[in-house]
Design a protein around this motif. Structure first.
Motif, mmCIF file in Angstrom:
data_model
loop_
_atom_site.group_PDB
_atom_site.id
_atom_site.type_symbol
_atom_site.label_atom_id
_atom_site.label_comp_id
_atom_site.label_asym_id
_atom_site.label_seq_id
_atom_site.Cartn_x
_atom_site.Cartn_y
_atom_site.Cartn_z
ATOM 1 N N TRP A 188 -49.937 44.550 -14.912
ATOM 2 C CA TRP A 188 -51.258 44.060 -15.274
ATOM 3 C C TRP A 188 -52.164 45.227 -15.630
ATOM 4 O O TRP A 188 -52.054 46.313 -15.057
ATOM 5 C CB TRP A 188 -51.864 43.246 -14.126
ATOM 6 C CG TRP A 188 -50.972 42.129 -13.674
ATOM 7 C CD1 TRP A 188 -50.198 42.086 -12.565
ATOM 8 C CD2 TRP A 188 -50.755 40.891 -14.344
ATOM 9 N NE1 TRP A 188 -49.511 40.916 -12.476
ATOM 10 C CE2 TRP A 188 -49.844 40.139 -13.568
ATOM 11 C CE3 TRP A 188 -51.246 40.313 -15.520
ATOM 12 C CZ2 TRP A 188 -49.409 38.871 -13.922
ATOM 13 C CZ3 TRP A 188 -50.815 39.043 -15.863
ATOM 14 C CH2 TRP A 188 -49.912 38.338 -15.083
ATOM 15 N N LEU A 189 -53.063 45.008 -16.570
ATOM 16 C CA LEU A 189 -53.976 46.057 -17.020
ATOM 17 C C LEU A 189 -55.172 46.154 -16.076
ATOM 18 O O LEU A 189 -55.778 45.133 -15.724
ATOM 19 C CB LEU A 189 -54.469 45.746 -18.436
ATOM 20 C CG LEU A 189 -55.343 46.814 -19.088
ATOM 21 C CD1 LEU A 189 -54.470 47.970 -19.550
ATOM 22 C CD2 LEU A 189 -56.122 46.218 -20.264
ATOM 23 N N PRO A 190 -55.549 47.361 -15.664
ATOM 24 C CA PRO A 190 -56.744 47.509 -14.816
ATOM 25 C C PRO A 190 -58.001 47.040 -15.556
ATOM 26 O O PRO A 190 -58.130 47.217 -16.773
ATOM 27 C CB PRO A 190 -56.796 49.012 -14.526
ATOM 28 C CG PRO A 190 -55.391 49.494 -14.720
ATOM 29 C CD PRO A 190 -54.824 48.640 -15.817
ATOM 30 N N THR A 191 -58.938 46.484 -14.791
ATOM 31 C CA THR A 191 -60.161 45.976 -15.393
ATOM 32 C C THR A 191 -60.952 47.087 -16.074
ATOM 33 O O THR A 191 -61.556 46.874 -17.133
ATOM 34 C CB THR A 191 -61.026 45.300 -14.317
ATOM 35 O OG1 THR A 191 -60.258 44.301 -13.640
ATOM 36 C CG2 THR A 191 -62.258 44.641 -14.936
ATOM 37 N N ALA A 192 -60.929 48.280 -15.486
ATOM 38 C CA ALA A 192 -61.666 49.407 -16.066
ATOM 39 C C ALA A 192 -61.140 49.764 -17.452
ATOM 40 O O ALA A 192 -61.918 50.195 -18.320
ATOM 41 C CB ALA A 192 -61.584 50.616 -15.131
ATOM 42 N N ASP A 193 -59.865 49.607 -17.685
ATOM 43 C CA ASP A 193 -59.306 49.895 -19.008
ATOM 44 C C ASP A 193 -59.745 48.848 -20.031
ATOM 45 O O ASP A 193 -60.000 49.179 -21.201
ATOM 46 C CB ASP A 193 -57.786 49.937 -18.937
ATOM 47 C CG ASP A 193 -57.273 51.124 -18.132
ATOM 48 O OD1 ASP A 193 -58.106 51.985 -17.757
ATOM 49 O OD2 ASP A 193 -56.062 51.177 -17.879
ATOM 50 N N PHE A 194 -59.844 47.623 -19.601
ATOM 51 C CA PHE A 194 -60.246 46.577 -20.542
ATOM 52 C C PHE A 194 -61.698 46.748 -20.994
ATOM 53 O O PHE A 194 -62.002 46.628 -22.200
ATOM 54 C CB PHE A 194 -60.078 45.194 -19.904
ATOM 55 C CG PHE A 194 -60.750 44.104 -20.674
ATOM 56 C CD1 PHE A 194 -60.258 43.670 -21.894
ATOM 57 C CD2 PHE A 194 -61.912 43.510 -20.180
ATOM 58 C CE1 PHE A 194 -60.904 42.673 -22.615
ATOM 59 C CE2 PHE A 194 -62.554 42.514 -20.892
ATOM 60 C CZ PHE A 194 -62.051 42.089 -22.119
ATOM 61 N N VAL A 195 -62.609 46.993 -20.102
ATOM 62 C CA VAL A 195 -64.021 47.085 -20.483
ATOM 63 C C VAL A 195 -64.295 48.295 -21.368
ATOM 64 O O VAL A 195 -65.411 48.447 -21.890
ATOM 65 C CB VAL A 195 -64.932 47.121 -19.238
ATOM 66 C CG1 VAL A 195 -64.787 45.832 -18.439
ATOM 67 C CG2 VAL A 195 -64.625 48.335 -18.372
ATOM 68 N N GLY A 196 -63.299 49.161 -21.608
ATOM 69 C CA GLY A 196 -63.479 50.300 -22.497
ATOM 70 C C GLY A 196 -63.711 49.899 -23.941
ATOM 71 O O GLY A 196 -64.160 50.725 -24.749
ATOM 72 N N ILE A 197 -63.448 48.665 -24.315
ATOM 73 C CA ILE A 197 -63.683 48.226 -25.694
ATOM 74 C C ILE A 197 -65.157 47.896 -25.934
ATOM 75 O O ILE A 197 -65.567 47.679 -27.086
ATOM 76 C CB ILE A 197 -62.803 47.007 -26.061
ATOM 77 C CG1 ILE A 197 -63.189 45.779 -25.237
ATOM 78 C CG2 ILE A 197 -61.325 47.338 -25.893
ATOM 79 C CD1 ILE A 197 -62.455 44.506 -25.634
ATOM 80 N N TYR A 198 -65.967 47.859 -24.859
ATOM 81 C CA TYR A 198 -67.383 47.509 -25.000
ATOM 82 C C TYR A 198 -68.241 48.768 -25.020
ATOM 83 O O TYR A 198 -67.794 49.860 -24.628
ATOM 84 C CB TYR A 198 -67.800 46.577 -23.863
ATOM 85 C CG TYR A 198 -67.065 45.234 -23.919
ATOM 86 C CD1 TYR A 198 -67.380 44.291 -24.893
ATOM 87 C CD2 TYR A 198 -66.058 44.929 -23.004
ATOM 88 C CE1 TYR A 198 -66.712 43.080 -24.962
ATOM 89 C CE2 TYR A 198 -65.390 43.714 -23.063
ATOM 90 C CZ TYR A 198 -65.717 42.810 -24.063
ATOM 91 O OH TYR A 198 -65.049 41.612 -24.139
ATOM 92 N N PRO A 199 -69.480 48.658 -25.468
ATOM 93 C CA PRO A 199 -70.371 49.822 -25.479
ATOM 94 C C PRO A 199 -70.452 50.456 -24.081
ATOM 95 O O PRO A 199 -70.412 49.759 -23.055
ATOM 96 C CB PRO A 199 -71.715 49.247 -25.915
ATOM 97 C CG PRO A 199 -71.363 48.028 -26.709
ATOM 98 C CD PRO A 199 -70.143 47.471 -26.052
ATOM 99 N N GLU A 200 -70.558 51.741 -24.063
ATOM 100 C CA GLU A 200 -70.512 52.463 -22.774
ATOM 101 C C GLU A 200 -71.582 51.983 -21.807
ATOM 102 O O GLU A 200 -71.343 51.869 -20.601
ATOM 103 C CB GLU A 200 -70.675 53.964 -23.036
ATOM 104 C CG GLU A 200 -70.498 54.822 -21.811
ATOM 105 C CD GLU A 200 -70.538 56.304 -22.129
ATOM 106 O OE1 GLU A 200 -70.474 57.125 -21.179
ATOM 107 O OE2 GLU A 200 -70.631 56.655 -23.319
ATOM 108 N N GLY A 201 -72.760 51.660 -22.318
ATOM 109 C CA GLY A 201 -73.839 51.208 -21.428
ATOM 110 C C GLY A 201 -73.611 49.829 -20.850
ATOM 111 O O GLY A 201 -74.300 49.433 -19.902
#
Length: 337
Positions: A188-201
Motif C-alpha cells: 500500500w502507498l503511504p498517505t504522505a506520498d499520495f498528497v505529494g501531487i497537491y500544492p505544497e501548502g
C-alpha cells in the motif's frame, strides 16, 4: 456475426412416364383385322378345294399375318423421347447447383480470411491511429461467494468493494515502463506520498482530510510511455461511500494540483461519448491544465465509485492529447464498477 448460406431450390420439370403397354395396344388392331378377314372367309360356303387352293389360302394368310410378326414393336410405336424443354431444365438445374456450391465455398473462404488478419490489415477496415494506448485484456477479479458488487445499491448500501483493491488497478499499457517505486500489488502507498501531487501548502490539510474520513489504504501504480507521458493511478478506499463523496467534494472545491493550481474543467470529456460509458452509480470529474502551461501538460480526474476514490494524474512534456487520457479514465472507471 453469424453467416447464413442460402441455396436456391431448383424445380426440375416432371417427366411423363412412357406407357408400358402402348406397343401391345397398338399391335392389337392389326391382329384383330386379320382375324376378322379370316372369319368372313370362313362364314361363307366352303367350296371344294384341292391342294392348289389350300396352298393359295395359306399364302394369303401368310401375307396378312407376316407384317405384324416381322415388324419390331419398337419401330412400330417408338417410346416417348425427352422433350427439349426437359433437357434444358436439367442443364439449368445443373448450372444453378454448381453456382451455389462455388459461392458457398468462396463465402466460407472469405469469412475465414477476414477473421485471420488484424483489423488494420484489411483494406477498408483500418482503424485510424487516434493515439489510443494498447491495454491488456481487462478482467474483473472473482468476488467471494455471495458478495454483491460495489454499485449494487440494494444489496450493498455502503458501496464496499469486496475484492482486493490492488487487483482493481488498471494494468500497464503495452510499451510502457512501470515505475517500481510504486507498490503496485506488493503493498500500500503511504498517505504522505499520495498528497505529494497537491500544492505544497495544501498537503498537510489534505492528509488530515483523508485520515479524518476513515481512509483505510491506498493502492497505486505508475508508468511512463515512450513519448514521455507519465501516468499515476491512485485508489483510495474508505469505510463507506458517504466518506468517499465527502473527500471528493473537499478536493475538487476548488480543484488544484502541484503542477496546475487552478485547472479548468475538461469540456471535451462531456462532449464525447465517454461520460455515457461510465458505469451507473459512478461520478467522474475531469480536469485539464489551462494555458499558458509550463514544461509539462497536466490532465487529472477523480472517479467516485462506492467506497473508493480513484485519482488519475497524467503529465506529458509540452502538450498531450485527450484521447489516451480519456481512455485511461474510462477503463479505470469500468474496473471499479
Amino acid at each position: 456475426m453469424s453467416e447464413q448460406t442460402q441455396s436456391d431450390d431448383v424445380k426440375i420439370p416432371a417427366q411423363a412416364a412412357a406407357p408400358a403397354q402402348e406397343t401391345l395396344t397398338n399391335a392389337g388392331p392389326v391382329e384383330a383385322a386379320a382375324g376378322n378377314a379370316s372369319g368372313e372367309t370362313a362364314a361363307g360356303p366352303e367350296p371344294e378345294s384341292g391342294p392348289a387352293d389350300a396352298a393359295a389360302v395359306t399364302d394369303a394368310a401368310d401375307d396378312t399375318v407376316q407384317p405384324a410378326e416381322a415388324t419390331s414393336p419398337m419401330s412400330v410405336v417408338p417410346g416417348p423421347r425427352k422433350r427439349l424443354r426437359d433437357r434444358r431444365g436439367l442443364r439449368a438445374a445443373a448450372r444453378w447447383t454448381a453456382a451455389v456450391v462455388v459461392f458457398a465455398v468462396l463465402g466460407g473462404a472469405t469469412a475465414y480470411a477476414v477473421t485471420q488478419p488484424e483489423r488494420s490489415e484489411i483494406p477498408g477496415l483500418e482503424t485510424p491511429d487516434d493515439g489510443r494506448w494498447t491495454y491488456p485484456a481487462l478482467k474483473l477479479p472473482r468476488l467471494p461467494a455471495g458478495a454483491p458488487r460495489a454499485l449494487d445499491e440494494k444489496r450493498n448500501t455502503g458501496g464496499r468493494h469486496h475484492a482486493d483493491l490492488r487487483t482493481l488497478l488498471l494494468p500497464v499499457p503495452s510499451g510502457a515502463k512501470r515505475d517500481t517505486s510504486f507498490p503496485d500489488r506488493g503493498g500500500w502507498l503511504p498517505t504522505a506520498d499520495f498528497v505529494g501531487i497537491y500544492p505544497e501548502g495544501d498537503r498537510r490539510k489534505d492528509r488530515a482530510l483523508l485520515e479524518d474520513n476513515t481512509l483505510r489504504h491506498i493502492a497505486a501504480r505508475a508508468w511512463t510511455m515512450p513519448d514521455g507521458t507519465r501516468t499515476e493511478v491512485y485508489l483510495l478506499q474508505f469505510i463507506t461511500s458517504p466518506y468517499t463523496t465527502r473527500v471528493r467534494n473537499e478536493l475538487i472545491i476548488p480543484a488544484g494540483f502541484a503542477q496546475a493550481p487552478q485547472p479548468q474543467t475538461d469540456t471535451t470529456w462531456s462532449e464525447g461519448d465517454a461520460d455515457s460509458a461510465v458505469p451507473e452509480g459512478e461520478m467522474v470529474n475531469v480536469y485539464d491544465e489551462a494555458a499558458p502551461r509550463g514544461a509539462t501538460h497536466l490532465r487529472a480526474a477523480y472517479i467516485t465509485a462506492g467506497d473508493t476514490l480513484a485519482v488519475i494524474h497524467m503529465e506529458k512534456p509540452k502538450t498531450q492529447s485527450a484521447v489516451p487520457f480519456h481512455q485511461t479514465v474510462l477503463l479505470q472507471a469500468q474496473l471499479l464498477g
